[in-house]
Write an enzyme that holds these catalytic residues in place. Structure first.
Site, PDB file in Angstrom:
ATOM      1  N   SER A 230       0.714  -1.154  -0.070  1.00  0.00           N
ATOM      2  CA  SER A 230       0.052  -0.155   0.042  1.00  0.00           C
ATOM      3  C   SER A 230       0.923   1.220  -0.194  1.00  0.00           C
ATOM      4  O   SER A 230       0.588   2.424  -0.532  1.00  0.00           O
ATOM      5  CB  SER A 230      -0.889   0.176   1.114  1.00  0.00           C
ATOM      6  OG  SER A 230      -0.202  -0.083   2.664  1.00  0.00           O
TER       7      SER A 230
ATOM      8  N   ASP B 188      -2.982   6.534  11.095  1.00  0.00           N
ATOM      9  CA  ASP B 188      -2.976   5.056  11.125  1.00  0.00           C
ATOM     10  C   ASP B 188      -1.991   4.382  11.692  1.00  0.00           C
ATOM     11  O   ASP B 188      -1.593   3.189  12.018  1.00  0.00           O
ATOM     12  CB  ASP B 188      -3.779   4.415   9.988  1.00  0.00           C
ATOM     13  CG  ASP B 188      -2.822   4.615   8.869  1.00  0.00           C
ATOM     14  OD1 ASP B 188      -1.579   4.998   8.932  1.00  0.00           O
ATOM     15  OD2 ASP B 188      -3.259   4.127   7.721  1.00  0.00           O
TER      16      ASP B 188
ATOM     17  N   HIS C 253       0.709   4.033   7.321  1.00  0.00           N
ATOM     18  CA  HIS C 253       0.984   4.559   5.966  1.00  0.00           C
ATOM     19  C   HIS C 253       1.538   6.013   5.960  1.00  0.00           C
ATOM     20  O   HIS C 253       1.325   6.731   7.032  1.00  0.00           O
ATOM     21  CB  HIS C 253      -0.295   4.621   5.211  1.00  0.00           C
ATOM     22  CG  HIS C 253      -1.133   3.491   4.956  1.00  0.00           C
ATOM     23  ND1 HIS C 253      -2.273   3.096   5.303  1.00  0.00           N
ATOM     24  CD2 HIS C 253      -0.604   2.353   4.103  1.00  0.00           C
ATOM     25  CE1 HIS C 253      -2.533   1.858   5.218  1.00  0.00           C
ATOM     26  NE2 HIS C 253      -1.621   1.424   4.275  1.00  0.00           N
TER      27      HIS C 253
END
Length: 284
Positions: free
Chosen positions: A57, A253, A256
């Protein structure tokens, strides 16, 4: 976690990888919104300096896109991307919108990398850059092994990129490993799997000295981030270099990279590219 308990998770991961890799291998049906987002380029048929974007990601990009976009993330006529349809178009974030389709993609490091490369003289030379998105969020490194759908799709897209106008594969930009921090056996196997991946990519693409720029983890999903980071720092292969993301700002979070971090990572990756293998300019 006991093997029996892990089996459903592995089956789910395999199913997800197979479904996502289909989008990489097979051209999807026409999507009007994506065609508008990624317009055709007059440079599509010419030679390019190509970069394969792979991993999970943080390579696909989860950085929030402010409005207006900062200049390093804006489209440039000489920066192209290979869409899921294997059609060259002007690159514009999110680069992985039609690749990593199970999550909302944002800003990653590739656009700042490309802008930095152009600012370093590539634009005046007339060079065209080709970005080939292949990253899929949540994937473990074993899912990128030779024979697995994601690996085969990435190799197929790299070959298609070089066939569509020619050019040279300048480097693989690899940002992956957060998912391998969850279980100890994945973390301890990471170094060997990464070295195998590099060997296989070089053999299948026919580039023995292919540069791989890997990003040292800034975060992890589990408790074994330090083990994966040590494995990344101790890869003993030529032309495999590390850009360390540790210390770059994370989103809320804590997994990321933020938009600011992705910009800095793109710039630092380009500096590493120049330092490691600037010779690729004369090979296009």
């Amino acid at each position: 976690m006991k093997p029996a308990a892990r089996r459903p998770l592995l089956l789910c991961a395999l199913a997800a990888a197979a479904a996502l890799s289909f989008l990489l291998v097979a051209p999807p049906p026409p999507l009007a919104s994506l065609l508008l987002a990624f317009p055709a380029s007059p440079y599509a048929g010419g030679p390019k300096l190509v970069f394969l974007l792979a991993g999970q990601s943080n390579m696909a990009g989860r950085g929030l896109a402010p409005s207006p976009l900062p200049p390093p993330f804006r489209p440039h006529p000489r920066v192209l991307r290979l869409a899921a349809s294997r059609r060259w178009a002007v690159a514009a974030p999110p680069l992985h919108a039609d690749i990593d389709t199970h999550k909302a993609c944002g800003l990653g490091p590739a656009m700042p990398f490309a802008h930095r490369l152009l600012a370093g003289g590539a634009e005046s030379s007339g060079l065209v850059l080709g970005l080939v998105p292949c990253a899929v969020g949540g994937t473990r490194i074993w899912m990128w092994a030779k024979g697995e759908p994601l690996y085969e799709a990435a190799v197929a897209r790299a070959r298609a990129a070089l066939a569509a106008g020619g050019g040279t594969l300048g480097a693989v930009l690899w940002f992956q490993g957060e998912s391998d921090t969850i279980e100890l056996d994945d973390a301890t196997a990471y170094g060997g799997r990464m070295e195998r991946l590099v060997h296989d990519l070089r053999a299948d693409l026919g580039i023995p000295d292919l540069l791989v720029i890997q990003v040292g983890l800034a975060s992890g999903e589990g408790n074994y981030t330090d083990i994966v980071r040590e494995a990344q720092k101790n890869i003993e292969l030529p032309n495999v270099v590390l850009v360390d993301a540790m210390g770059l700002p994370l989103r809320d979070d804590q997994l990321h990279l933020s938009t600011e971090a992705q910009l800095r990572l793109g710039v630092e990756s380009n500096d590493k590219y120049h330092h490691s293998l600037g010779i690729f300019y004369c090979r296009v």
